[in-house]
Design an enzyme around this catalytic site. Structure first.
Site, PDB file in Angstrom:
ATOM      1  N   ASP A 245       7.960  39.255  -5.973  1.00 45.17           N
ATOM      2  CA  ASP A 245       7.795  40.716  -6.006  1.00 45.17           C
ATOM      3  C   ASP A 245       6.535  41.115  -6.770  1.00 45.17           C
ATOM      4  OD1 ASP A 245      10.049  41.554  -4.577  1.00 45.17           O
ATOM      5  OD2 ASP A 245      11.278  41.845  -6.365  1.00 45.17           O
ATOM      6  N   HIS A 268       9.224  46.857 -10.155  1.00 46.70           N
ATOM      7  CA  HIS A 268       8.198  47.530  -9.354  1.00 46.70           C
ATOM      8  C   HIS A 268       7.498  48.647 -10.130  1.00 46.70           C
ATOM      9  CE1 HIS A 268       9.745  45.196  -6.116  1.00 46.70           C
ATOM     10  NE2 HIS A 268      10.905  45.823  -6.100  1.00 46.70           N
TER      11      HIS A 268
END
Ligand SMILES: [Zn+2]
Length: 307
Positions: A245, A268
């Site tokens: 990620d 994120h």
């Protein structure tokens, strides 16, 4: 010269969005040098291009979303990670809905697609963002502490540490370091799947999210165990997925990094804050290219190998 890369030909996939549950068609197409990675919503009455950039990120809850005006694409990070891992600079991503298909929940399917299309070198220098001094973002204290930072490094490596209060995750490796120069992105990182807990899935569904989630595209756990019959793909699949990620989130810079990334419980939102903090500090980075490939970090001149 270390050159930019695109695809040799186009390639397509069909899948569902993890959160929307919607069917979506994805077409990956070659792009000219200096195009960067551009998502194109082809389902809108007038197609809208959404070039990736740190500022294009408008939502980081559960996944990274990029926007241009009212047009959005959710969950770009696994495809972006595959592009970072294979060193793809220029690409059009045509998409028929507002979420990238989740496919198997990792970036392995995207690696397969990109490698099936073939990767081609272009007649333009590959430009990197070289970190010149440390940049760090942090929040919370004690149990809530999280941080992410970039340090100068001649190459690209990522070190991630997780700390989940969950017996399944806690019994696996909690930290991992990956160096892109190893050439082992496809083998060591790309196959790590996204993960979730059954109680969170129920909560998400009540909010209209996670509608496409299931055991064929995520590791699903209850309070005690992994429910997927096949178990884990790596002993430390959870932390490896966090590295996967992070590679996708950081590649939203629009250029590959020369840096050492390290993070503790980042996600994120924090990854995006980190690249914005980097860009906000003019003295913290420079853009470089390598007229002589031998000056580039080891392994960077060779596209990542297939597994
Ligand atoms: Zn993910």
């Amino acid at each position: 010269m270390l050159r930019q890369r695109t695809l040799k030909t186009l390639t397509k996939a069909v899948g569902v969005g993890l959160h929307s549950g919607q069917r979506v068609e994805l077409t990956l197409r070659p792009a000219q040098p200096d195009t960067g990675i551009v998502f194109r919503r082809t389902d809108l009455a007038v197609p809208v291009d959404i070039p990736v950039s740190a500022e294009a990120v408008t939502d980081t809850r559960l996944a990274s979303t990029i926007s241009n005006g009212g047009a959005k694409v959710h969950t770009v990070e696994h495809l972006m990670s595959a592009c970072a891992g294979l060193g793809v600079d220029n690409l059009y991503v045509d998409i028929t809905a507002e979420e990238v298909p989740i496919l198997d929940g990792s970036s392995a399917s995207f690696v397969f697609l990109l490698q099936s299309a073939g990767i081609e070198q272009q007649n333009a220098p590959r430009r990197f963002i070289r970190v010149l001094r440390p940049v760090e973002v942090r929040e919370g204290e004690g149990e809530n502490l999280k941080w992410a930072r970039l340090d100068p490094y001649h190459g690209y490596k990522l070190r991630f540490e997780i700390d989940f209060a969950h017996r399944v995750v806690d019994s696996t490796g909690q930290h991992h370091e990956f160096d892109l120069s190893s050439g082992q992105y496809s083998r060591d990182i790309a196959r790590a799947r996204t993960f979730g807990f059954t109680k969170d899935v129920e909560m998400m569904r009540s909010r209209g999210l996670g509608l496409g989630a299931g055991m064929d595209n995520a590791i699903v756990m209850d309070d005690y165990r992994v429910l997927n019959a096949e178990g884990l793909r790596y002993d430390d699949e959870f932390v490896k997925h966090k590295i996967l990620d992070a590679m996708g989130d950081l590649y939203l810079l629009g250029k590959p990094l020369l840096a050492a990334y390290s993070a503790f419980r980042s996600g994120h939102a924090m990854n995006n804050r980190l690249i914005r903090a980097l860009l906000a500090d003019q003295d913290a980075f420079e853009v470089v290219s390598f007229a002589d490939e031998r000056q580039a970090p080891a392994g960077f001149a060779v596209p990542a190998r297939a597994w």
